[in-house]
Design a protein around this motif. Structure first.
Motif, PDB file in Angstrom:
ATOM      1  N   UNK A 256      43.232  34.129  43.091  1.00 39.73           N
ATOM      2  CA  UNK A 256      44.391  35.066  42.563  1.00 39.73           C
ATOM      3  C   UNK A 256      44.415  35.454  41.033  1.00 39.73           C
ATOM      4  N   UNK A 257      44.855  36.667  40.937  1.00 41.76           N
ATOM      5  CA  UNK A 257      44.799  37.488  39.632  1.00 41.76           C
ATOM      6  C   UNK A 257      44.727  38.790  39.620  1.00 41.76           C
ATOM      7  N   UNK A 258      45.049  39.389  38.429  1.00 34.99           N
ATOM      8  CA  UNK A 258      44.976  40.751  38.076  1.00 34.99           C
ATOM      9  C   UNK A 258      43.505  41.137  37.946  1.00 34.99           C
ATOM     10  N   UNK A 259      42.821  41.831  38.901  1.00 38.54           N
ATOM     11  CA  UNK A 259      41.529  42.049  38.751  1.00 38.54           C
ATOM     12  C   UNK A 259      41.124  43.147  37.389  1.00 38.54           C
ATOM     13  N   UNK A 260      42.008  43.961  37.066  1.00 35.15           N
ATOM     14  CA  UNK A 260      41.770  45.000  36.159  1.00 35.15           C
ATOM     15  C   UNK A 260      41.917  44.060  34.695  1.00 35.15           C
ATOM     16  N   UNK A 261      42.897  43.254  34.769  1.00 30.72           N
ATOM     17  CA  UNK A 261      42.944  42.382  33.284  1.00 30.72           C
ATOM     18  C   UNK A 261      42.209  41.006  33.190  1.00 30.72           C
ATOM     19  N   UNK A 262      42.223  40.405  34.481  1.00 27.10           N
ATOM     20  CA  UNK A 262      41.565  39.124  34.319  1.00 27.10           C
ATOM     21  C   UNK A 262      40.744  39.074  35.373  1.00 27.10           C
ATOM     22  N   UNK A 263      39.706  39.665  35.468  1.00 23.69           N
ATOM     23  CA  UNK A 263      38.521  39.349  36.533  1.00 23.69           C
ATOM     24  C   UNK A 263      38.239  37.672  36.679  1.00 23.69           C
ATOM     25  N   UNK A 264      37.959  36.970  37.660  1.00 23.58           N
ATOM     26  CA  UNK A 264      37.947  35.797  37.845  1.00 23.58           C
ATOM     27  C   UNK A 264      36.736  34.967  38.032  1.00 23.58           C
ATOM     28  N   UNK A 265      35.748  36.211  38.365  1.00 23.48           N
ATOM     29  CA  UNK A 265      34.245  35.712  38.756  1.00 23.48           C
ATOM     30  C   UNK A 265      33.264  36.022  37.590  1.00 23.48           C
ATOM     31  N   UNK A 266      33.010  34.846  37.027  1.00 20.60           N
ATOM     32  CA  UNK A 266      32.247  35.010  35.616  1.00 20.60           C
ATOM     33  C   UNK A 266      30.828  34.278  35.892  1.00 20.60           C
ATOM     34  N   UNK A 267      29.910  34.861  34.883  1.00 18.50           N
ATOM     35  CA  UNK A 267      28.702  33.947  34.618  1.00 18.50           C
ATOM     36  C   UNK A 267      28.452  33.910  33.230  1.00 18.50           C
ATOM     37  N   UNK A 268      28.636  32.635  32.701  1.00 19.09           N
ATOM     38  CA  UNK A 268      28.705  32.311  31.141  1.00 19.09           C
ATOM     39  C   UNK A 268      29.723  33.407  30.531  1.00 19.09           C
ATOM     40  N   UNK A 269      29.394  34.187  29.542  1.00 13.62           N
ATOM     41  CA  UNK A 269      30.293  34.825  28.763  1.00 13.62           C
ATOM     42  C   UNK A 269      30.613  36.293  29.486  1.00 13.62           C
ATOM     43  N   UNK A 270      29.917  36.503  30.709  1.00 16.34           N
ATOM     44  CA  UNK A 270      29.953  37.899  31.088  1.00 16.34           C
ATOM     45  C   UNK A 270      30.585  37.856  32.585  1.00 16.34           C
ATOM     46  N   UNK A 271      30.850  38.923  32.903  1.00 12.16           N
ATOM     47  CA  UNK A 271      31.182  39.050  34.428  1.00 12.16           C
ATOM     48  C   UNK A 271      30.318  38.932  35.423  1.00 12.16           C
TER      49      UNK A 271
END
Length: 335
Positions: A256-271
């Motif tokens: 759940x979340x606003x993709x444009x502001x808070x993309x939830x899927x990350x790898x380390x410090x990157x999306x």
């Protein structure tokens, strides 16, 4: 007897006629979902009971053992199966509400699904109480435990399509399945690959990607596809979770979340980067100008090609999708 596609559609048409437009259609979807997981629990119970009886346990021991949550997809507390709730006709709303609260506590992945419907509030007027009673009777007429996930999934999709208001049909909740199928055919998701929908609505893009892989690589192949989706509206996310579950698709992570502001899927410090990025984003969405986007996460990485005006975030969505695809092998499909 097996419930056919035709049987199920006529059952749902009956349900649809009952509620017309007076009632939020997600009630029907939740009831269908609850009935399905309840029937499945009973089927798992029966199967385990027989197996452990054959191993030499007494009937009483076998029944106790078969209740153990390790044998079940979902942990349904005793006394809260569909049949238990249905028996007490005077207290159906309260019993459903209690059952859903308990299910949400015991199966955290279903929290979004069951927190969104309030049967007690819904039935505070008498007309709705009668509608709920009739819906429960309608769904009780046939067991849903042996229905194939494809048929049940199609039925769920039929309801979504039938009830989705015009705005939702334009992509917010429901994207035409023919359009999705065409894009998925072009992108060809294969076992071992990841598929990401940053505006996943009711989950159609992920489901059709899975089905495409199942058709070409069998069910085992389809289960090796990694599905990811993000959705900003918690009610729509609940529809998506139920939809994937009813289709018997387990290899999906939804956030759940606003993709444009808070993309939830990350790898380390990157999306996170995916093999396939596919979406029907909310077009002409307003409120995402430069000032707002710069308050979000990873904006430097995602919006390299300029910012969108306040009136329409279309180009921001496209850029987010580009940034989320693997550099050399990523494929993107956007409606």
């Amino acid at each position: 007897t097996q419930l056919t596609r035709g049987d199920l559609e006529s059952l749902l048409k009956g349900a649809a006629d009952l509620i017309r437009t007076r009632v939020d259609y997600s009630f029907i979807l939740v009831l269908l979902f609850y009935k399905r997981i309840s029937d499945k629990w009973e089927m798992e119970f029966e199967q385990t009971r027989k197996e452990v009886l054959a191993d030499g346990l007494s009937e009483k021991e076998a029944r106790e053992e078969a209740k153990n949550s390790t044998y079940h997809d979902f942990d349904i507390p005793e006394g809260h199966l569909w049949e238990d709730i249905r028996k007490d006709t005077a207290r159906i709303p309260e019993n459903f509400s209690r059952a859903m609260k308990l299910l949400a506590e015991r199966n955290t992945e279903l929290k979004d699904v069951f927190e969104n419907v309030d049967f007690v509030q819904f039935t505070s007027n008498r007309e709705n109480a009668e509608i709920l009673r009739q819906l429960v009777e309608l769904f009780s007429a046939r067991p849903l435990n042996h229905v194939s996930p494809d048929i049940l999934g199609d039925a769920y999709e039929w309801l979504l399509k039938y009830f989705a208001p015009q705005k939702a049909k334009e992509g917010e909740v429901y994207t035409s399945r023919e359009v999705i199928a065409l894009i998925v055919d072009m992108l060809e998701p294969k076992p071992g690959e990841s598929v990401y929908d940053p505006a996943c609505g009711s989950g159609g893009m992920l489901i059709i990607s899975y089905q495409h892989a199942a058709k070409n690589h069998g069910k085992k192949g389809a289960e090796k596809i990694f599905l990811f989706g993000q959705e900003a509206n918690h009610k729509t996310l609940a529809l998506s979770k139920m939809n994937l579950n009813i289709h018997d698709i387990r290899n999906a992570q939804l956030s759940l979340g606003d993709t444009l502001l808070y993309p939830k899927f990350k790898e380390g410090e990157k999306i996170k980067k995916f093999d396939i990025v596919i979406a029907n984003p909310p077009w002409n969405q307003d409120g995402y100008d430069e000032e707002i986007l710069k308050k979000g996460e990873f904006w430097r990485e995602r919006f390299k090609f300029g910012f969108t005006p306040k009136q329409s975030a279309d180009w921001s969505w496209v850029q987010h999708m580009l940034a989320s695809a693997k550099e050399d092998t990523g494929r993107i499909g956007v409606v």
